[in-house]
Scaffold this active site. Sequence first.
Site, PDB file in Angstrom:
ATOM      1  N   ARG A   1       0.590  -0.860   0.262  1.00  0.00           N
ATOM      2  CA  ARG A   1       0.340   0.455   0.157  1.00  0.00           C
ATOM      3  C   ARG A   1       0.899   0.874   0.138  1.00  0.00           C
ATOM      4  NH1 ARG A   1      -3.082  -2.582  -1.505  1.00  0.00           N
ATOM      5  NH2 ARG A   1      -5.756  -3.217  -0.356  1.00  0.00           N
TER       6      ARG A   1
ATOM      7  N   ASP B   1       4.440  -0.675  -6.786  1.00  0.00           N
ATOM      8  CA  ASP B   1       3.291  -0.728  -7.410  1.00  0.00           C
ATOM      9  C   ASP B   1       1.579   0.390  -7.339  1.00  0.00           C
ATOM     10  OD1 ASP B   1       1.171  -2.142  -9.478  1.00  0.00           O
ATOM     11  OD2 ASP B   1       1.082  -3.417  -7.804  1.00  0.00           O
TER      12      ASP B   1
ATOM     13  N   GLU C   1      -2.729   7.202  -4.830  1.00  0.00           N
ATOM     14  CA  GLU C   1      -3.100   7.093  -6.353  1.00  0.00           C
ATOM     15  C   GLU C   1      -4.359   7.018  -6.847  1.00  0.00           C
ATOM     16  OE1 GLU C   1      -1.205   2.597  -5.151  1.00  0.00           O
ATOM     17  OE2 GLU C   1      -4.097   2.482  -5.134  1.00  0.00           O
TER      18      GLU C   1
ATOM     19  N   HIS D   1      -0.494   0.241  -9.506  1.00  0.00           N
ATOM     20  CA  HIS D   1      -1.317  -1.544  -8.818  1.00  0.00           C
ATOM     21  C   HIS D   1      -1.880  -2.391  -9.856  1.00  0.00           C
ATOM     22  CE1 HIS D   1      -3.794  -1.862  -4.650  1.00  0.00           C
ATOM     23  NE2 HIS D   1      -3.769  -2.209  -4.996  1.00  0.00           N
TER      24      HIS D   1
HETATM   25  P1  NAI Z   1      -1.498 -11.182   5.043  1.00  0.00           P
HETATM   26  O1  NAI Z   1      -2.626 -10.768   6.050  1.00  0.00           O
HETATM   27  O2  NAI Z   1      -1.870 -12.622   5.029  1.00  0.00           O
HETATM   28  O3  NAI Z   1      -0.233 -10.774   5.363  1.00  0.00           O
HETATM   29  C1  NAI Z   1       0.105  -9.794   6.082  1.00  0.00           C
HETATM   30  C2  NAI Z   1       2.125  -9.859   7.348  1.00  0.00           C
HETATM   31  O4  NAI Z   1       1.887  -8.340   7.461  1.00  0.00           O
HETATM   32  C3  NAI Z   1       1.209 -10.711   8.221  1.00  0.00           C
HETATM   33  O5  NAI Z   1       1.874 -11.529   8.496  1.00  0.00           O
HETATM   34  C4  NAI Z   1       1.324 -10.149   9.674  1.00  0.00           C
HETATM   35  O6  NAI Z   1       1.576 -10.232  11.044  1.00  0.00           O
HETATM   36  C5  NAI Z   1       2.392  -8.087   9.205  1.00  0.00           C
HETATM   37  N1  NAI Z   1       2.308  -7.495   9.724  1.00  0.00           N
HETATM   38  C6  NAI Z   1       0.885  -6.679  10.163  1.00  0.00           C
HETATM   39  N2  NAI Z   1       1.197  -5.286  10.971  1.00  0.00           N
HETATM   40  C7  NAI Z   1       2.502  -5.417  10.760  1.00  0.00           C
HETATM   41  C8  NAI Z   1       3.594  -4.424  11.059  1.00  0.00           C
HETATM   42  N3  NAI Z   1       3.102  -3.042  11.947  1.00  0.00           N
HETATM   43  N4  NAI Z   1       4.882  -4.642  10.871  1.00  0.00           N
HETATM   44  C9  NAI Z   1       5.029  -5.768  10.204  1.00  0.00           C
HETATM   45  N5  NAI Z   1       4.185  -7.192  10.060  1.00  0.00           N
HETATM   46  C10 NAI Z   1       3.053  -6.301  10.199  1.00  0.00           C
HETATM   47  O7  NAI Z   1      -1.473 -10.422   3.421  1.00  0.00           O
HETATM   48  P2  NAI Z   1      -1.127 -10.499   2.033  1.00  0.00           P
HETATM   49  O8  NAI Z   1      -2.370 -11.261   1.454  1.00  0.00           O
HETATM   50  O9  NAI Z   1       0.529 -11.462   1.934  1.00  0.00           O
HETATM   51  O10 NAI Z   1      -1.599  -9.008   1.889  1.00  0.00           O
HETATM   52  C11 NAI Z   1      -0.362  -8.164   2.127  1.00  0.00           C
HETATM   53  C12 NAI Z   1      -0.552  -6.993   1.637  1.00  0.00           C
HETATM   54  O11 NAI Z   1       0.155  -6.885   0.170  1.00  0.00           O
HETATM   55  C13 NAI Z   1      -1.876  -6.418   1.961  1.00  0.00           C
HETATM   56  O12 NAI Z   1      -2.272  -6.294   2.998  1.00  0.00           O
HETATM   57  C14 NAI Z   1      -2.777  -5.466   0.411  1.00  0.00           C
HETATM   58  O13 NAI Z   1      -1.917  -4.060   0.817  1.00  0.00           O
HETATM   59  C15 NAI Z   1      -1.008  -5.934  -0.570  1.00  0.00           C
HETATM   60  N6  NAI Z   1      -1.827  -6.373  -1.857  1.00  0.00           N
HETATM   61  C16 NAI Z   1      -1.636  -5.500  -3.323  1.00  0.00           C
HETATM   62  C17 NAI Z   1      -2.216  -5.818  -4.035  1.00  0.00           C
HETATM   63  C18 NAI Z   1      -1.700  -5.077  -5.681  1.00  0.00           C
HETATM   64  O14 NAI Z   1      -2.214  -5.506  -6.352  1.00  0.00           O
HETATM   65  N7  NAI Z   1      -0.158  -4.800  -5.453  1.00  0.00           N
HETATM   66  C19 NAI Z   1      -2.571  -7.189  -4.180  1.00  0.00           C
HETATM   67  C20 NAI Z   1      -2.898  -7.988  -2.567  1.00  0.00           C
HETATM   68  C21 NAI Z   1      -2.807  -7.663  -1.814  1.00  0.00           C
END
Ligand code: NAI
Length: 327
Positions: A232, A256, A261, A293
């Site tokens: 993000r 990305d 954005e 994105h």
């Molecule tokens: P997820 O929920 O499986 O993993 C997120 C990880 O971040 C978890 O292990 C969590 O403990 C950790 N986390 C939370 N707060 C934290 C902090 N303060 N410091 C360090 N780590 C922390 O989520 P997933 O599926 O891996 O997605 C991650 C991110 O990717 C999403 O939140 C979204 O913002 C982004 N995303 C981007 C896309 C794109 O098209 N560019 C598409 C899908 C997701």
Amino acid sequence: MKIAFFSTQSYDKTYFTRYNTRHELVFFEAPLNEKTVALADGCQAVCAFVNDELNATVMEGLAKTGIQLIAMRCAGYNNIALEAAQKHIIKVVRVPAYSPHAVAEHAVALILTLNRKIHKAYNRVREGNFSLDKLIGFDVYGKTVGVIGTGKIGEVFCDIMKGFGCRVLAFDLVANRGIEAKGVHYLPLVKLLPQCDIISLHCPLTEQTRHLINAETINLMKPGVMLINTSRGALIHTHAAIEALKTGQIGYLGIDVYEQEEKLFFHNLSEEIIPDDAIMRLMSFPNVLVTSHQGFFTDEALTQIAQVTLQNIDDFEAGKPLVNKVI
Ligand code: NAI
């Protein structure tokens, strides 16, 4: 159910129409915000995306039009006023996982493109310029990669970088034992940052992670670091990144996602004057790569997004437990 889709592009229509069997789908190109909320009139659900503005006023408007369900066709929900949704008894569902490979592979695409300057090489040879001058890169093999957030996407990313022969360090609030067993080492952020040649962000945007990458944390990084953000935009303080690019403290930036954005990404602005000076400054650096994105944008991911979103709506309509509910 009649469902109002906001911020829709042609591919949303294609995939949702392909997998829809029972609902009435109404597609709007407009984003969901205070000005457009009335478009949902007569619908029972709205389907929204990453840059729709689901603030308290919009929530009140949705409640007035009789909306009972917000079906996010994405994983993140940082753009939703959850308390307001709860107050108006509007349920929120999402697609928690859709091909983590799509986003992790896009992060790797940014790394390889920036490093080997594929974007420049592509343009050069098309103009008959076969010179290698200034195209020098580095071996990714043997480099230290820092991964911030080791959930579904971060884990796939760690696996890929391990495959390249990198030393992988990680920071997360909760350690992922599976990747630790594969040789990924967890460290506190302040210890991880100075060691990494490449840093990739895979944590969600929360109050805790907003501007996680700021002037102070950038100064802890190795000079010339490569920073990748497919998560993000607001994880990075944009102006701090620009200053660090000017001094060379950040050697490469691949994004990305971008803090502002909403008004840019997913739109063709090629004939417009773009008033956002920060993005124009970013795009002026030769060592910055911006994609709009598109990390999620694979056939597999779009299929899962449509299927899971429609299943979430079916379950709501049938009064079944909402396995993907946010609230
Ligand atoms: P997820 O929920 O499986 O993993 C997120 C990880 O971040 C978890 O292990 C969590 O403990 C950790 N986390 C939370 N707060 C934290 C902090 N303060 N410091 C360090 N780590 C922390 O989520 P997933 O599926 O891996 O997605 C991650 C991110 O990717 C999403 O939140 C979204 O913002 C982004 N995303 C981007 C896309 C794109 O098209 N560019 C598409 C899908 C997701």
